[in-house]
Design a protein around this motif. Structure first.
Motif, PDB file in Angstrom:
ATOM      1  N   MET A   1     -31.778   0.984 -33.144  1.00  0.00           N
ATOM      2  CA  MET A   1     -33.229   0.780 -33.160  1.00  0.00           C
ATOM      3  C   MET A   1     -33.634  -0.255 -32.089  1.00  0.00           C
ATOM      4  O   MET A   1     -33.002  -1.287 -31.971  1.00  0.00           O
ATOM      5  N   GLY A   2     -34.656   0.068 -31.319  1.00  0.00           N
ATOM      6  CA  GLY A   2     -35.049  -0.836 -30.247  1.00  0.00           C
ATOM      7  C   GLY A   2     -35.909  -2.007 -30.724  1.00  0.00           C
ATOM      8  O   GLY A   2     -36.511  -2.708 -29.925  1.00  0.00           O
ATOM      9  N   ARG A   3     -35.968  -2.214 -32.031  1.00  0.00           N
ATOM     10  CA  ARG A   3     -36.908  -3.216 -32.548  1.00  0.00           C
ATOM     11  C   ARG A   3     -36.674  -4.607 -31.961  1.00  0.00           C
ATOM     12  O   ARG A   3     -35.569  -5.087 -31.887  1.00  0.00           O
ATOM     13  N   LYS A   4     -37.759  -5.232 -31.556  1.00  0.00           N
ATOM     14  CA  LYS A   4     -37.764  -6.590 -30.984  1.00  0.00           C
ATOM     15  C   LYS A   4     -36.913  -6.684 -29.716  1.00  0.00           C
ATOM     16  O   LYS A   4     -36.419  -7.727 -29.343  1.00  0.00           O
ATOM     17  N   GLY A   5     -36.738  -5.545 -29.064  1.00  0.00           N
ATOM     18  CA  GLY A   5     -36.105  -5.569 -27.750  1.00  0.00           C
ATOM     19  C   GLY A   5     -37.210  -5.366 -26.736  1.00  0.00           C
ATOM     20  O   GLY A   5     -38.350  -5.767 -26.945  1.00  0.00           O
ATOM     21  N   LYS A   6     -36.874  -4.683 -25.628  1.00  0.00           N
ATOM     22  CA  LYS A   6     -37.928  -4.334 -24.676  1.00  0.00           C
ATOM     23  C   LYS A   6     -37.971  -2.817 -24.570  1.00  0.00           C
ATOM     24  O   LYS A   6     -37.003  -2.115 -24.909  1.00  0.00           O
ATOM     25  N   TYR A   7     -39.111  -2.319 -24.119  1.00  0.00           N
ATOM     26  CA  TYR A   7     -39.247  -0.871 -23.974  1.00  0.00           C
ATOM     27  C   TYR A   7     -40.078  -0.606 -22.730  1.00  0.00           C
ATOM     28  O   TYR A   7     -41.242  -1.003 -22.657  1.00  0.00           O
ATOM     29  N   TYR A   8     -39.450   0.058 -21.754  1.00  0.00           N
ATOM     30  CA  TYR A   8     -40.156   0.368 -20.505  1.00  0.00           C
ATOM     31  C   TYR A   8     -40.329   1.886 -20.437  1.00  0.00           C
ATOM     32  O   TYR A   8     -39.353   2.623 -20.364  1.00  0.00           O
ATOM     33  N   VAL A   9     -41.571   2.330 -20.518  1.00  0.00           N
ATOM     34  CA  VAL A   9     -41.872   3.766 -20.496  1.00  0.00           C
ATOM     35  C   VAL A   9     -42.840   4.063 -19.349  1.00  0.00           C
ATOM     36  O   VAL A   9     -43.751   3.278 -19.088  1.00  0.00           O
ATOM     37  N   SER A  10     -42.615   5.184 -18.687  1.00  0.00           N
ATOM     38  CA  SER A  10     -43.487   5.534 -17.559  1.00  0.00           C
ATOM     39  C   SER A  10     -43.974   6.972 -17.672  1.00  0.00           C
ATOM     40  O   SER A  10     -43.324   7.804 -18.302  1.00  0.00           O
TER      41      SER A  10
ATOM     42  N   PHE B   1     -38.033  -8.153 -13.514  1.00  0.00           N
ATOM     43  CA  PHE B   1     -37.224  -6.975 -13.247  1.00  0.00           C
ATOM     44  C   PHE B   1     -35.955  -6.966 -14.105  1.00  0.00           C
ATOM     45  O   PHE B   1     -35.588  -5.952 -14.702  1.00  0.00           O
ATOM     46  N   ALA B   2     -35.324  -8.124 -14.209  1.00  0.00           N
ATOM     47  CA  ALA B   2     -34.093  -8.208 -15.006  1.00  0.00           C
ATOM     48  C   ALA B   2     -34.399  -7.896 -16.477  1.00  0.00           C
ATOM     49  O   ALA B   2     -33.571  -7.320 -17.186  1.00  0.00           O
ATOM     50  N   HIS B   3     -35.591  -8.265 -16.897  1.00  0.00           N
ATOM     51  CA  HIS B   3     -35.967  -8.033 -18.303  1.00  0.00           C
ATOM     52  C   HIS B   3     -36.221  -6.552 -18.580  1.00  0.00           C
ATOM     53  O   HIS B   3     -35.759  -6.010 -19.572  1.00  0.00           O
ATOM     54  N   TYR B   4     -36.969  -5.895 -17.692  1.00  0.00           N
ATOM     55  CA  TYR B   4     -37.403  -4.526 -18.006  1.00  0.00           C
ATOM     56  C   TYR B   4     -36.478  -3.427 -17.482  1.00  0.00           C
ATOM     57  O   TYR B   4     -36.472  -2.328 -18.022  1.00  0.00           O
ATOM     58  N   TRP B   5     -35.795  -3.702 -16.383  1.00  0.00           N
ATOM     59  CA  TRP B   5     -34.974  -2.633 -15.803  1.00  0.00           C
ATOM     60  C   TRP B   5     -33.604  -2.583 -16.477  1.00  0.00           C
ATOM     61  O   TRP B   5     -33.049  -3.635 -16.751  1.00  0.00           O
ATOM     62  N   PRO B   6     -32.997  -1.427 -16.755  1.00  0.00           N
ATOM     63  CA  PRO B   6     -33.477  -0.086 -16.425  1.00  0.00           C
ATOM     64  C   PRO B   6     -34.580   0.403 -17.379  1.00  0.00           C
ATOM     65  O   PRO B   6     -34.673  -0.062 -18.510  1.00  0.00           O
ATOM     66  N   ALA B   7     -35.355   1.358 -16.863  1.00  0.00           N
ATOM     67  CA  ALA B   7     -36.405   1.958 -17.698  1.00  0.00           C
ATOM     68  C   ALA B   7     -35.758   2.625 -18.911  1.00  0.00           C
ATOM     69  O   ALA B   7     -34.644   3.133 -18.828  1.00  0.00           O
ATOM     70  N   ASP B   8     -36.489   2.595 -20.018  1.00  0.00           N
ATOM     71  CA  ASP B   8     -35.991   3.275 -21.219  1.00  0.00           C
ATOM     72  C   ASP B   8     -36.329   4.751 -21.176  1.00  0.00           C
ATOM     73  O   ASP B   8     -35.543   5.580 -21.631  1.00  0.00           O
ATOM     74  N   LEU B   9     -37.513   5.058 -20.655  1.00  0.00           N
ATOM     75  CA  LEU B   9     -37.917   6.468 -20.655  1.00  0.00           C
ATOM     76  C   LEU B   9     -38.845   6.782 -19.491  1.00  0.00           C
ATOM     77  O   LEU B   9     -39.905   6.178 -19.346  1.00  0.00           O
ATOM     78  N   HIS B  10     -38.408   7.744 -18.668  1.00  0.00           N
ATOM     79  CA  HIS B  10     -39.340   8.355 -17.713  1.00  0.00           C
ATOM     80  C   HIS B  10     -39.775   9.662 -18.352  1.00  0.00           C
ATOM     81  O   HIS B  10     -38.961  10.580 -18.543  1.00  0.00           O
TER      82      HIS B  10
END
Ligand code: ME8
Length: 648
Positions: free
Chosen positions: A1-10, A247-256
């Protein structure tokens, strides 16, 4: 579960070659729903969308309109933003490929690949599809046309830079095989595996035949291929080479999230660029299906696109969001039809959800002066309802993690059905009559609490609806500050005062709608004629010329007789005279006027409307009326003018 992590969606960055249609709204709404859900679960979300502004196609359109490419895209990009505001798209950043922050990153990416030897200069001859901005070797063409879109291709021959895709093919295949979540759904993964296995040609990544692009840093006469420019947006948006901490926080993207036609760019070219840069690959690229109009792909040239602004005016934003997220099986193609939309609105929204809210709030108002009571002892019925609520919360979470958006909504609707059934089983009206006060308190509390949980679950899909339910429940805390943990049973405070509200989704009578459709078809024809004549459509409202307006034949008409239409409780059949001529007009005004009131009135009608049948009854015109959600008044003329007089 990604809870309380980061989520990068594009989302894809869309071409501002034309206005966006409901297909673009589909992708963006899914991304918005995921972004909202992840914020709700406590993730730190970066939701990126934007516009892909370079390339030959845009350059050509701008030229044909006599404006610069930048002037042209500026105007269209504004309309993107207006549309996203209307649809409550909660993007965190909107990237335009014409921004400085982006061109710097693209040039640096190109330079790094060149210096590494992954990009080299050579002579190029091949076929180019301008609408897709894609190169093809002769053997890949189908009947000499673009294999993606079937349109003609042009032979281009120029000195170009090439990217050695083939160097990375084995590494990419291994990655795809070791990471089954990388390309979804599975059918697209299999397609991509066979595509790579059939051999990757080196990719031409520069052009010299047009200027509208980012210059190649090592050779200013060339511009960088638009797909290299476009894909790199995902790095720029995450702060690459600008804000290393971000960048270090969000990359890699979770979902394109992308449409199926551009999966190849995202799962072959894009990961190879990243490998060449020594950057980690996105976790998932999801290629969803297409929204079809009567089984055909929407396209401006086919004239079958659906304008999302008009739809929102007609049905409301949340009804459209709901329809898109529920009706189209995520991953597969789906059909857009007004009939299916109206059915969903009437059955799921007006009937199931709307009634549950309306009945519950009305009973709390009637039996307890609007105050949420303290619950007493539970029976099996309550235990069952509480379990159903907890099961729904868990199911929505699991489905959202697995990108099963329709199933998440089905789980919510299962709870709605359970709660409607609970009302029928618990019979609050009978408890009231029998004076079983404590039992009634328990039932009313359970309805209120189930609605509170439903509002929290629904708000990622339909933000305005979540708010509206919340407001009717009278809860003071802002719904946006609530998190997943707040969806546990028991959060509703006894003593909260509910507020009577309007029905959140009024039923739509398909017959009355048929009349509106006729009018809107006419408006569309007008609009298409205007568009064909080369006129520009402004961002929000179509402006018409006086000549356009003059095409409507508006007349004073006198009502001679009126009667209900059997079996259609909103319709009245009127006999009117327009001068000497007698006409029959069917109108959806039975809720507002009795037949007797109408006889003798002088009203205004559209006399040259194409005749249509409403509930099988011929209607030879349309009367004009002003209306709000709950009131309607006919348009009449201020002085005694004869029937047949022209209105202009
Ligand atoms: O391809 N059904 O931009 P684009 C569902 N600029 N989705 C649809 C759709 C339909 N009928 N029509 C469009 C581009 N879409 C590039 C992208 S990304 C680095 C560059 C959606 O304006 C779907 O997401 O042609 C599709 O992939 C995208 O719009 C194409 O938008």
């Amino acid at each position: 579960m990604g809870r309380k992590g980061k989520y990068y969606v594009s989302t894809p960055i869309y071409y501002p070659s034309d206005r966006l249609h409901i297909g673009h709204v589909y992708t963006t709404t899914v991304a918005d729903c995921l972004a909202r859900w992840h914020r709700f679960t406590g993730d730190d979300v970066l939701f990126l969308t934007g516009s892909d502004e370079h390339g030959q196609k845009i350059e050509r359109i701008a030229k044909s309109r006599g404006v610069t490419p930048k002037e042209y895209v500026d105007k269209i990009v504004d309309s993107f933003k207006v549309l996203w505001k209307r649809y409550n798209i909660s993007y965190d950043d909107f990237i335009r490929t014409t921004e400085d922050r982006h061109s710097r990153v693209v040039q640096e990416v190109f330079r790094r690949l060149y210096e590494k030897g992954d990009i080299y200069k050579d002579e190029y001859e091949g076929w180019y599809c301008t609408p897709c901005e894609a190169f093809w070797v002769e053997t890949k063409l189908e009947d000499g046309k673009c294999p993606d879109c079937g349109r003609p291709v042009e032979l281009v021959k120029e000195e170009s830079y090439f990217f050695r895709l083939s160097n990375y093919a084995d590494r990419l295949l291994r990655h795809i095989e070791e990471h089954p979540e990388f390309i979804q759904p599975e059918s697209r993964r299999n397609e991509m595996i066979s595509f790579i296995k059939s051999g990757l040609e080196d990719l031409c990544v520069s052009r010299t035949t047009f200027d509208w692009g980012i210059p190649v840093p090592v050779d200013e006469g060339h511009v960088i291929y638009v797909w290299i420019d476009a894909l790199t947006n995902y790095l720029t948006g995450a702060g690459f080479l600008q804000d290393e901490e971000k960048f270090a926080h969000y990359w890699p993207a979770d979902l394109h999230l992308v449409g199926k036609e551009i999966v190849r760019f995202h799962t072959i070219i894009w990961p190879i660029i990243l490998m060449a840069l020594d950057l980690p690959l996105p976790k998932t690229v999801f290629g969803h299906g297409w929204l079809l109009m009567e089984q055909d792909k929407m396209s401006k040239s086919k004239g079958n696109v659906v304008d999302p602004m008009k739809l929102a005016d007609e049905f409301g934003v949340d009804a459209i969001r709901y329809f898109l997220l529920r009706e189209i099986s995520f991953g597969q193609d789906g059909n857009f039809s007004r009939r299916a939309l109206i059915d969903r609105i009437n059955a799921d929204l007006a009937n199931d959800l709307g009634n549950l809210l309306h009945r519950s709030v009305a009973m709390i108002l009637r039996y307890r002066d609007g105050i949420i009571p303290q619950p007493g002892a539970l029976t099996e019925l309550e235990q069952d309802l509480q379990q159903a609520a907890a099961a729904a919360v868990a199911a929505v979470n699991d489905h959202m993690e697995a990108l099963e958006i329709n199933d998440a909504l089905s789980a919510i609707w299962k709870l709605i059905s359970r709660a409607n059934k609970y009302i029928d089983e618990a019979e609050p009206w009978a408890l009231n009559k029998a004076g079983l006060s404590e039992r009634l308190d328990t039932v009313l509390y359970h309805l209120g609490e189930t609605l509170r949980i439903l509002a929290l679950l629904i708000k990622s899909f339909m933000p305005e609806t979540g708010e509206k339910i919340w407001t009717q429940l009278g809860i003071e805390r802002c719904i946006e500050s609530c998190r997943y943990e707040d969806a546990a049973w028991g959060g509703l405070q006894p003593g909260t005062k509910v507020v009577k509200g309007d029905p959140i989704f009024p039923r739509i009578d398909p017959e009355v709608l048929a009349e509106a459709e006729e009018a809107s078809r006419m408006a569309e024809t007008e609009q298409q004629t205007a568009a064909k004549a080369g006129e520009e459509k402004p961002a929000e409202k179509l402006q018409v010329s006086i000549e356009d307006f003059a095409r409507l034949d508006l007349r004073v008409a006198e009502v001679k007789a009126a009667e209900p239409v059997p079996g259609a409780d909103r319709l009245l059949k009127l006999i009117v005279t327009i001068g000497e001529e007698e006409r029959q007009i069917v109108a959806g005004i039975a809720k507002y006027y009795t037949p007797e009131e109408l006889v003798g009135k002088r009203i205004v009608v559209v006399a040259n409307l194409k005749p249509a049948k409403l509930r099988g009854v011929l209607s030879e015109g349309m009367l004009l009326a002003a209306s709000t959600d709950d009131s309607l008044g006919l348009v009449t003329v201020e002085r005694e003018l004869p029937s047949g007089a022209k209105v202009k």
